[in-house]
Scaffold this motif. Structure first.
Motif, PDB file in Angstrom:
ATOM      1  N   ARG A  79       0.847  -1.186   0.000  1.00 15.62           N
ATOM      2  CA  ARG A  79       0.000   0.000   0.000  1.00 15.62           C
ATOM      3  C   ARG A  79       0.887   1.243   0.000  1.00 15.62           C
ATOM      4  NH1 ARG A  79      -3.765  -1.811   4.651  1.00 15.62           N
ATOM      5  NH2 ARG A  79      -3.081   0.173   5.464  1.00 15.62           N
ATOM      6  N   ALA A  80       0.332   2.328  -0.463  1.00 15.24           N
ATOM      7  CA  ALA A  80       1.101   3.570  -0.618  1.00 15.24           C
ATOM      8  C   ALA A  80       1.653   4.099   0.698  1.00 15.24           C
ATOM      9  CB  ALA A  80       0.233   4.631  -1.269  1.00 15.24           C
ATOM     10  N   ASP A  81       0.989   3.801   1.815  1.00 10.13           N
ATOM     11  CA  ASP A  81       1.414   4.373   3.095  1.00 10.13           C
ATOM     12  C   ASP A  81       2.154   3.382   3.995  1.00 10.13           C
ATOM     13  OD1 ASP A  81      -0.805   2.781   3.558  1.00 10.13           O
ATOM     14  OD2 ASP A  81      -1.668   4.126   5.059  1.00 10.13           O
ATOM     15  N   GLU A  82       2.546   2.212   3.464  1.00 16.85           N
ATOM     16  CA  GLU A  82       3.234   1.251   4.307  1.00 16.85           C
ATOM     17  C   GLU A  82       4.545   0.774   3.681  1.00 16.85           C
ATOM     18  OE1 GLU A  82       0.389  -1.927   4.814  1.00 16.85           O
ATOM     19  OE2 GLU A  82       1.118  -2.974   3.048  1.00 16.85           O
ATOM     20  N   VAL A  83       5.444   0.301   4.525  1.00 18.91           N
ATOM     21  CA  VAL A  83       6.747  -0.186   4.085  1.00 18.91           C
ATOM     22  C   VAL A  83       6.557  -1.486   3.312  1.00 18.91           C
ATOM     23  CG1 VAL A  83       9.016  -0.988   4.811  1.00 18.91           C
ATOM     24  CG2 VAL A  83       7.888   0.843   6.079  1.00 18.91           C
ATOM     25  N   GLY A  84       7.144  -1.532   2.115  1.00 18.56           N
ATOM     26  CA  GLY A  84       7.061  -2.726   1.289  1.00 18.56           C
ATOM     27  C   GLY A  84       8.379  -2.999   0.593  1.00 18.56           C
ATOM     28  N   MET A  85       8.361  -4.033  -0.221  1.00 22.25           N
ATOM     29  CA  MET A  85       9.555  -4.439  -0.966  1.00 22.25           C
ATOM     30  C   MET A  85      10.011  -3.312  -1.886  1.00 22.25           C
ATOM     31  SD  MET A  85      11.385  -7.207  -1.428  1.00 22.25           S
ATOM     32  CE  MET A  85      10.258  -8.516  -1.045  1.00 22.25           C
ATOM     33  N   ASN A  86      11.306  -3.127  -1.987  1.00 21.85           N
ATOM     34  CA  ASN A  86      11.964  -2.117  -2.824  1.00 21.85           C
ATOM     35  C   ASN A  86      11.698  -0.683  -2.380  1.00 21.85           C
ATOM     36  OD1 ASN A  86      13.198  -4.012  -4.548  1.00 21.85           O
ATOM     37  ND2 ASN A  86      11.316  -4.206  -5.717  1.00 21.85           N
ATOM     38  N   ASN A  87      11.139  -0.498  -1.187  1.00 24.21           N
ATOM     39  CA  ASN A  87      10.943   0.847  -0.654  1.00 24.21           C
ATOM     40  C   ASN A  87      12.202   1.314   0.061  1.00 24.21           C
ATOM     41  OD1 ASN A  87       7.492   0.373   0.413  1.00 24.21           O
ATOM     42  ND2 ASN A  87       8.313   0.789  -1.591  1.00 24.21           N
ATOM     43  N   VAL A  88      12.468   2.608  -0.031  1.00 22.59           N
ATOM     44  CA  VAL A  88      13.556   3.212   0.721  1.00 22.59           C
ATOM     45  C   VAL A  88      12.925   3.775   1.993  1.00 22.59           C
ATOM     46  CG1 VAL A  88      15.326   5.003   0.720  1.00 22.59           C
ATOM     47  CG2 VAL A  88      14.837   3.728  -1.381  1.00 22.59           C
ATOM     48  N   VAL A  89      13.480   3.360   3.135  1.00 29.24           N
ATOM     49  CA  VAL A  89      12.868   3.683   4.424  1.00 29.24           C
ATOM     50  C   VAL A  89      13.878   4.400   5.312  1.00 29.24           C
ATOM     51  CG1 VAL A  89      11.669   2.714   6.421  1.00 29.24           C
ATOM     52  CG2 VAL A  89      11.520   1.559   4.226  1.00 29.24           C
ATOM     53  N   ASN A 115      23.454  -0.373   2.129  1.00 29.07           N
ATOM     54  CA  ASN A 115      22.208  -0.054   2.842  1.00 29.07           C
ATOM     55  C   ASN A 115      20.975  -0.734   2.231  1.00 29.07           C
ATOM     56  OD1 ASN A 115      23.617   1.401   4.708  1.00 29.07           O
ATOM     57  ND2 ASN A 115      22.793   3.380   4.129  1.00 29.07           N
ATOM     58  N   LYS A 116      21.160  -1.950   1.754  1.00 32.18           N
ATOM     59  CA  LYS A 116      20.042  -2.768   1.262  1.00 32.18           C
ATOM     60  C   LYS A 116      19.867  -3.918   2.239  1.00 32.18           C
ATOM     61  CE  LYS A 116      20.844  -1.570  -3.512  1.00 32.18           C
ATOM     62  NZ  LYS A 116      21.351  -2.000  -4.793  1.00 32.18           N
ATOM     63  N   ILE A 117      18.733  -3.914   2.942  1.00 36.00           N
ATOM     64  CA  ILE A 117      18.508  -4.955   3.937  1.00 36.00           C
ATOM     65  C   ILE A 117      17.435  -5.912   3.457  1.00 36.00           C
ATOM     66  CG2 ILE A 117      19.308  -3.600   5.899  1.00 36.00           C
ATOM     67  CD1 ILE A 117      16.328  -3.159   6.613  1.00 36.00           C
ATOM     68  N   SER A 118      17.624  -7.154   3.825  1.00 36.08           N
ATOM     69  CA  SER A 118      16.725  -8.211   3.423  1.00 36.08           C
ATOM     70  C   SER A 118      15.437  -8.175   4.237  1.00 36.08           C
ATOM     71  CB  SER A 118      17.424  -9.557   3.628  1.00 36.08           C
ATOM     72  OG  SER A 118      16.501 -10.613   3.594  1.00 36.08           O
ATOM     73  N   ILE A 119      14.350  -8.589   3.602  1.00 30.00           N
ATOM     74  CA  ILE A 119      13.085  -8.722   4.323  1.00 30.00           C
ATOM     75  C   ILE A 119      13.145  -9.905   5.285  1.00 30.00           C
ATOM     76  CG2 ILE A 119      11.656  -7.603   2.577  1.00 30.00           C
ATOM     77  CD1 ILE A 119      10.897 -10.443   1.581  1.00 30.00           C
ATOM     78  N   GLU A 120      14.198 -10.705   5.208  1.00 29.47           N
ATOM     79  CA  GLU A 120      14.416 -11.838   6.115  1.00 29.47           C
ATOM     80  C   GLU A 120      15.200 -11.423   7.356  1.00 29.47           C
ATOM     81  OE1 GLU A 120      13.119 -14.913   5.567  1.00 29.47           O
ATOM     82  OE2 GLU A 120      12.215 -14.056   3.772  1.00 29.47           O
ATOM     83  N   SER A 121      15.857 -10.262   7.316  1.00 23.68           N
ATOM     84  CA  SER A 121      16.655  -9.799   8.452  1.00 23.68           C
ATOM     85  C   SER A 121      15.718  -9.361   9.580  1.00 23.68           C
ATOM     86  CB  SER A 121      17.539  -8.626   8.031  1.00 23.68           C
ATOM     87  OG  SER A 121      16.745  -7.486   7.764  1.00 23.68           O
ATOM     88  N   PRO A 122      16.211  -9.334  10.814  1.00 26.01           N
ATOM     89  CA  PRO A 122      15.355  -8.884  11.922  1.00 26.01           C
ATOM     90  C   PRO A 122      14.765  -7.487  11.699  1.00 26.01           C
ATOM     91  CG  PRO A 122      17.311  -9.935  12.790  1.00 26.01           C
ATOM     92  CD  PRO A 122      17.504  -9.822  11.300  1.00 26.01           C
ATOM     93  N   LEU A 123      15.576  -6.550  11.214  1.00 24.06           N
ATOM     94  CA  LEU A 123      15.081  -5.197  10.963  1.00 24.06           C
ATOM     95  C   LEU A 123      14.072  -5.192   9.821  1.00 24.06           C
ATOM     96  CD1 LEU A 123      15.156  -2.176  11.585  1.00 24.06           C
ATOM     97  CD2 LEU A 123      17.153  -1.987  10.090  1.00 24.06           C
ATOM     98  N   GLY A 124      14.372  -5.915   8.746  1.00 27.19           N
ATOM     99  CA  GLY A 124      13.459  -5.993   7.607  1.00 27.19           C
ATOM    100  C   GLY A 124      12.109  -6.576   7.987  1.00 27.19           C
ATOM    101  N   LYS A 125      12.130  -7.662   8.747  1.00 23.59           N
ATOM    102  CA  LYS A 125      10.884  -8.299   9.206  1.00 23.59           C
ATOM    103  C   LYS A 125      10.067  -7.340  10.070  1.00 23.59           C
ATOM    104  CE  LYS A 125      12.419 -13.101   9.404  1.00 23.59           C
ATOM    105  NZ  LYS A 125      12.752 -14.222  10.299  1.00 23.59           N
ATOM    106  N   ALA A 126      10.769  -6.594  10.925  1.00 21.12           N
ATOM    107  CA  ALA A 126      10.085  -5.709  11.870  1.00 21.12           C
ATOM    108  C   ALA A 126       9.371  -4.552  11.180  1.00 21.12           C
ATOM    109  CB  ALA A 126      11.081  -5.176  12.899  1.00 21.12           C
ATOM    110  N   VAL A 127      10.007  -3.927  10.196  1.00 22.24           N
ATOM    111  CA  VAL A 127       9.421  -2.726   9.601  1.00 22.24           C
ATOM    112  C   VAL A 127       8.461  -3.020   8.443  1.00 22.24           C
ATOM    113  CG1 VAL A 127      11.355  -1.274  10.314  1.00 22.24           C
ATOM    114  CG2 VAL A 127      11.356  -2.266   8.027  1.00 22.24           C
ATOM    115  N   LEU A 128       8.571  -4.194   7.835  1.00 21.87           N
ATOM    116  CA  LEU A 128       7.726  -4.541   6.691  1.00 21.87           C
ATOM    117  C   LEU A 128       6.241  -4.446   7.056  1.00 21.87           C
ATOM    118  CD1 LEU A 128       8.124  -5.522   3.757  1.00 21.87           C
ATOM    119  CD2 LEU A 128       7.815  -7.842   4.594  1.00 21.87           C
ATOM    120  N   GLY A 129       5.498  -3.678   6.283  1.00 23.74           N
ATOM    121  CA  GLY A 129       4.060  -3.533   6.494  1.00 23.74           C
ATOM    122  C   GLY A 129       3.659  -2.429   7.454  1.00 23.74           C
TER     123      GLY A 129
END
Length: 167
Positions: A79-89, A115-129
């Protein structure tokens, strides 16, 4: 473990496999033939180097084909207002009182030095969505973790500069 890949990742992997099979393989076979023609193989460094390069290419092809067979395809839509794949956060780390900017990518594109983190990393998992302003706990273990705040999200659909890691 199954790799989580986007459709774009799959296309890039297929293109690399095709290139390696049609171009690199032919060049490697030719290099082995030329080195073998030089005579005594027991002291022929060029022959062993050509064989090593040929074997590395074949190993990479096998690795990529195996990855495709077992991969889980994930969507890079959000969604436009949430963290997703390929987004810069932009993320604020409370404990260090610092702000860092990261791009969320699949594990095969992860590169902490860039500064490219995986969606599998702890930080990536936490912020996704999550959304801007959300305070999120990043779990390191069952008992340890830290808090971050999402400050800014930039949608980035252009992933042409992203390279797939070569192991």
């Amino acid at each position: 473990m199954r790799e989580r890949l986007t459709k774009s990742d799959v296309e890039k992997i297929k293109a690399e496999i095709e290139y390696r099979k049609l171009t690199v393989r032919k060049e490697a076979i030719e290099a082995v033939k030329e080195a073998r023609a030089q005579g005594d193989l027991s002291e022929n460094f060029e022959y062993y180097a050509a064989k090593r390069d040929k074997n590395k290419n074949e190993s990479r092809i096998n690795y990529l084909e195996r990855m495709l067979k077992t991969a889980e395809i994930v969507s890079d839509d959000s969604r436009a207002d949430e963290v997703g794949m390929n987004n810069v956060v932009e993320i604020y780390f409370e404990d260090e009182d610092e702000t860092e900017t990261y791009k969320l990518v699949t594990s095969i594109r992860g590169n902490s030095l860039d500064n490219k983190i995986s969606i599998e990393s702890p930080l990536g998992k936490a912020v996704l969505g999550h959304k801007v302003g959300d305070r999120v706990k990043v779990k390191i273990s069952d008992t340890a973790g830290y808090y971050v705040e999402i400050r800014k999200i930039e949608k980035n659909t252009d992933d042409t500069e992203d390279q797939i890691k070569s192991f």
